[in-house]
Design an enzyme around this catalytic site. Structure first.
Site, PDB file in Angstrom:
ATOM      1  N   TYR A  78       1.112  -1.234  -0.042  1.00 24.06           N
ATOM      2  CA  TYR A  78       0.115   0.034  -0.046  1.00 24.06           C
ATOM      3  C   TYR A  78       0.879   1.253   0.101  1.00 24.06           C
ATOM      4  CZ  TYR A  78      -3.343   3.461   1.713  1.00 24.06           C
ATOM      5  OH  TYR A  78      -4.154   4.602   1.650  1.00 24.06           O
TER       6      TYR A  78
ATOM      7  N   GLU B 141      -3.333   7.585  -4.077  1.00 18.94           N
ATOM      8  CA  GLU B 141      -3.115   6.222  -3.261  1.00 18.94           C
ATOM      9  C   GLU B 141      -2.998   5.151  -4.577  1.00 18.94           C
ATOM     10  OE1 GLU B 141      -6.029   4.919  -0.063  1.00 18.94           O
ATOM     11  OE2 GLU B 141      -6.737   4.071  -2.183  1.00 18.94           O
TER      12      GLU B 141
END
Ligand code: GDP
Ligand code: MN
Length: 398
Positions: free
Chosen positions: A112, A200
């Site tokens: 992530y 993101e």
């Protein structure tokens, strides 16, 4: 302002991040053709992904790996004809109008990586985890230590030593390290360049070792961006990506007239000036047992035309069973509101009860206008103060 993943992937690629090539399609036929081309180019798998302004697509069944034209048709048809419901959409879900078709990659590990504004620390912050993929919220809750945070310098951004430290901390090995550092560095530059508020990549993946890439390849296979609306004027590249079909139609109309409008679930339409007064109006409606249908702040300097539009937006919501107008005229002049009420009565008509509470600048003139219109607007009631107004409108819709 949010953008679609396929647009985000273009931005990543332009900034030098490694992203598998893909294309946006809008029909089942186009999806089939795109998958055929990907398979013909020697890929074993393609991935089809719904393009909506919400995540959680994987778990909702709106990210599908396909290995034939037939599977492509089935997946594309499913996504284009079903609304996508995920924890990020609300129960009514979202209509899917666009799909991304890309070459699928083999995944050895999912990471992530994101940058966002950390309000508590007053800085942009890079957030990363070696436990990426679809369960990042669960990781944050159960194992917060697995989430690394790096503060970005307001002018220098992410510094080279920070990127290297983070890459090692996340466990990247061999040639992966420099690739990961490149991804982090370029993402931070992109974030600053376009005044993003969120960038993101989940997941950032490492592919299994191959002859060409003995340490595997670091690739971005998802992209989510949010941009600061107040900075859009200096980023035509970003402003051009705006997709009005993903926005609430009423909120868009309101925006055009400089009104702040947020649709809610109740049945009492509210027209108020000032965000604080709008909040307390919603509170007092709730206190008396009612449910607001919207938050609407017409602001201090709205014109009669804008306020009339505000009424049009409120009255076009079929859930609205009553309307409360609560104005404290400071800069806003009460007579403008009164004139807009009369104009809205002519143009749209008040079929539902209307409760009006006005106070402040030009209130005498406003009362005169409303008194004269009373015979015409038969559903209108005036109120003497906020409590009286809330009680009257709650009783009217009960
Ligand atoms: P999200 O659920 O909306 O965040 O959509 P993602 O793009 O992140 O996809 C969800 C999951 O699907 C990823 O975490 C991967 O596990 C899987 N996935 C997506 N693209 C690929 C791909 O190209 N290959 C493989 N093997 N899995 C993929
Ligand atoms: Mn994702």
């Amino acid at each position: 302002m949010k953008v679609h993943e396929y647009q985000g992937r273009e931005l990543l690629a332009e900034a030098g991040l490694p992203v598998p090539a893909g294309s946006m399609v809008q029909t089942v036929d186009e999806a089939e053709q795109a998958v055929k081309a990907i398979l013909a180019a020697g890929n074993k798998l393609a991935v089809i992904k719904a393009q909506v302004h919400a995540g959680g697509r994987g778990k909702a069944g709106f990210v599908k790996l396909v290995k034939s034209a037939e599977e492509a048709r089935t997946a594309a048809k499913f996504m284009l004809t079903n609304r996508m419901v995920s924890p990020q959409t609300g129960p009514e879900g979202l209509e899917v109008k666009r799909l991304l078709v890309a070459a699928a990659v083999d995944i050895a590990k999912e990471y992530y990586l994101a940058i966002t504004v950390d309000r508590a620390a007053n800085t942009n912050t890079m957030i990363a985890s070696a436990e990426g993929g679809v369960e990042i919220e669960a990781v944050a809750e159960k194992n917060p230590d697995a989430i690394k945070k790096v503060r970005l310098h307001p002018l220098l951004g992410l510094q080279p030593f920070q990127a290297r430290d983070l890459a090692f901390e996340l466990g990247f090995k061999g040639k992966q390290v420099n690739q990961a550092v490149g991804v982090m560095t370029n993402l931070a530059k992109l974030f600053l360049k376009f005044d993003a508020s969120l960038a993101e990549i989940n997941p950032l993946v490492v592919t299994p070792p191959s002859q060409k890439h003995p340490d595997g390849e670091v690739l971005a296979i998802d992209a989510k961006f949010n941009f600061d609306d107040n900075a859009l004027f200096r980023h035509k590249r970003i402003a051009d990506l705006f997709d009005p079909s993903e926005e609430n139609a009423s909120e868009l109309r309101a925006n055009k007239f400089g009104l702040s409008y947020v649709a809610l679930d109740g049945n009492i339409g509210c027209l108020v000036n000032g965000a604080g007064l709008a909040m307390s109006t919603m509170d007092i409606i709730k206190l008396h047992g009612g449910e607001p249908a919207n938050f609407l702040d017409v602001g201090g300097s709205a014109t009669e035309e804008a306020v009339t539009e505000a009424f049009r937006i409120i009255l076009s919501d079929t859930a609205v069973k009553g309307v409360l107008v609560n104005i404290f005229g400071g800069i806003m002049q009460c007579d403008i509101i009164a004139r807009a009420i009369v104009a809205a009565a002519h143009q749209v008509g008040f079929k539902v009860p209307l409760v009006v509470r006005l106070e402040g600048t030009n209130v005498e003139e406003a009362r005169k206008i409303l008194n004269e219109a009373k015979r015409e607007i038969t559903t209108m009631h005036t109120a003497t103060n906020l409590t009286d107004a809330a009680k009257k409108v709650c009783a009217a819709v009960a």
